[in-house]
Scaffold this active site. Structure first.
Site, PDB file in Angstrom:
ATOM      1  N   HIS A 329       0.909  -1.315   0.149  1.00 18.94           N
ATOM      2  CA  HIS A 329      -0.042  -0.007   0.063  1.00 18.94           C
ATOM      3  C   HIS A 329       0.639   1.405   0.051  1.00 18.94           C
ATOM      4  CE1 HIS A 329      -4.036   1.413   0.497  1.00 18.94           C
ATOM      5  NE2 HIS A 329      -3.800   2.513   1.290  1.00 18.94           N
ATOM      6  N   ARG A 332       0.878   3.221  -3.191  1.00 18.43           N
ATOM      7  CA  ARG A 332      -0.242   4.273  -3.291  1.00 18.43           C
ATOM      8  C   ARG A 332       0.012   5.678  -2.795  1.00 18.43           C
ATOM      9  NH1 ARG A 332      -5.774   4.736  -4.476  1.00 18.43           N
ATOM     10  NH2 ARG A 332      -6.807   5.615  -2.699  1.00 18.43           N
TER      11      ARG A 332
END
Length: 382
Positions: A329, A332
């Site tokens: 993640h 991102r």
């Protein structure tokens, strides 16, 4: 001859003696329906007293069908166990749009009920106390599961809030300030440009484009693994990524195809020109040209790529970049940071990342390097 004692007929309502020896009272209300007392009574006198109160409310015009139904519901709920009520809650819960919980969300709630909330499973709703909740929460914190404790507490509070609205509880025993927002305090640190390059150099070649889309388009893993050839569109020297769907893996159900995390998740993202060659190479060498072919399928080339399978490749690459702590993640976050450094407004970040609110986008706007750039601009103005 001894006379037979006749049963007294009530002037209002009816009373019957149950096998337990207790007395049950009921009456027909103004709505034409029969209503039972929410509890049984030790004596006939107590039962008649309750009926007299109900008759008085009817005569005074203060009787309410809703109040009676709520009392009956509360009595029925006294014997209901938390696990049973929680399952009903999960099965019937709807969001602000009137839709039922998504499969992944429902599965996660059931996991919490069966896991950290298990101490309440066999407890009656009315037996769950403020002290009990406080002790349970404190034990979870002591075990070092702060984030999970917050999630479990938030779910418990939501379920019991509904129980209060249903008339099964008088007050919600979840009264711990800030418990639902507690976190470990660990921050996601995005990779530097050199770390990202190290990841690209060491990731399995067929997943290089996956790293690019996560880092420069900010797509979530479920969005990434549902992308198909038809979702990439070339316009001159750039590619545009059309995100319209997402896939999740639900225990016991497998992969479930559905909508993006929110309505804002449906979006088109333009990739920067410098990654065009990597995306073009991926389309040429690693996927079928059929429009519905997955961009990043599993080893069989057809089914969705599970996180377990992919993380074998990801783990090796992040270790090579000397960032074994970095979650997927974080890429991102990298994309959000780069967009901010390039001058993107919060609204533009919100659109690019597919967030419903500006506040959510702000969490991804890391400021690493921003001070230096601002200082240089200030110098230019001088």
């Amino acid at each position: 001859m001894v006379g037979t004692k006749r049963k007294r007929r009530e002037s209002f309502g009816a009373i019957r003696k149950r096998e337990s020896g207790r007395h049950q009272a009921s009456y027909v209300g103004p709505d034409g329906e029969r209503h039972n007392a929410p509890q049984t009574f030790d004596t006939m006198t107590d039962a008649r007293g309750w009926l007299a109160i109900q008759q008085g409310r009817i005569l005074q015009g203060t009787w309410s069908e809703m109040d009676t139904a709520k009392a009956e519901s509360a009595q029925r709920g006294r014997g209901m166990l938390f696990a049973e009520y929680a399952e009903q809650w999960i099965a019937t819960r709807t969001n602000r749009h009137g839709d039922h919980l998504r499969p992944r969300t429902a599965s996660e709630y059931r996991r919490l009920v069966a896991g950290p909330l298990k101490p309440f499973a066999e407890s009656r709703l009315t037996a769950i106390t403020t002290e009990g909740v406080r002790g349970w929460y404190s034990a979870l914190l002591a075990a070092g599961t702060k984030t999970q404790a917050a999630r479990a507490y938030e779910l418990l509070k939501s379920i019991l809030t509904t129980a209060v609205a249903d008339g099964r509880l008088k007050v919600n025993p979840c009264q711990i300030r800030g418990a639902a927002s507690a976190s470990t305090g660990k921050k996601v640190v995005p990779p530097t440009a050199s770390e990202l390059q190290a990841i690209l150099d060491n990731i399995t070649p067929r997943y290089r484009a996956a790293v690019i889309l996560a880092a420069w388009a900010g797509v979530r893993y479920g969005e990434l693994t549902e992308l198909r050839v038809k979702d990439l569109e070339r316009a001159g020297d750039v590619y545009m990524v059309n995100v319209a769907r997402a896939v999740t893996h639900v225990t016991g159900q497998g992969f479930v195809l559905g909508e993006t995390k929110s309505e804002a998740g449906v979006r088109t993202i333009v990739l920067p020109p410098h990654v065009t060659d990597i995306v073009a190479t991926h389309l040429t060498e690693y996927v079928s040209r059929f429009p519905d072919s997955l961009l990043f399928p599993a080893a069989d080339g057809v089914t969705h790529l599970s996180q377990t399978s992919f993380y074998k490749h990801w783990d090796r690459a992040r270790k090579a970049a000397k960032r074994p702590d970095m979650p997927w993640h974080a890429l991102r976050h990298y994309g959000a940071t780069r967009a901010a450094l390039a001058g993107a407004t919060l609204k533009e970040l919100q659109t690019r990342l597919g967030h419903s609110t500006v506040a959510a986008a702000m969490r991804y706007q890391h400021t690493a390097g921003r001070d230096e750039e601002l200082a240089r601009r200030m110098s230019d103005l001088a």
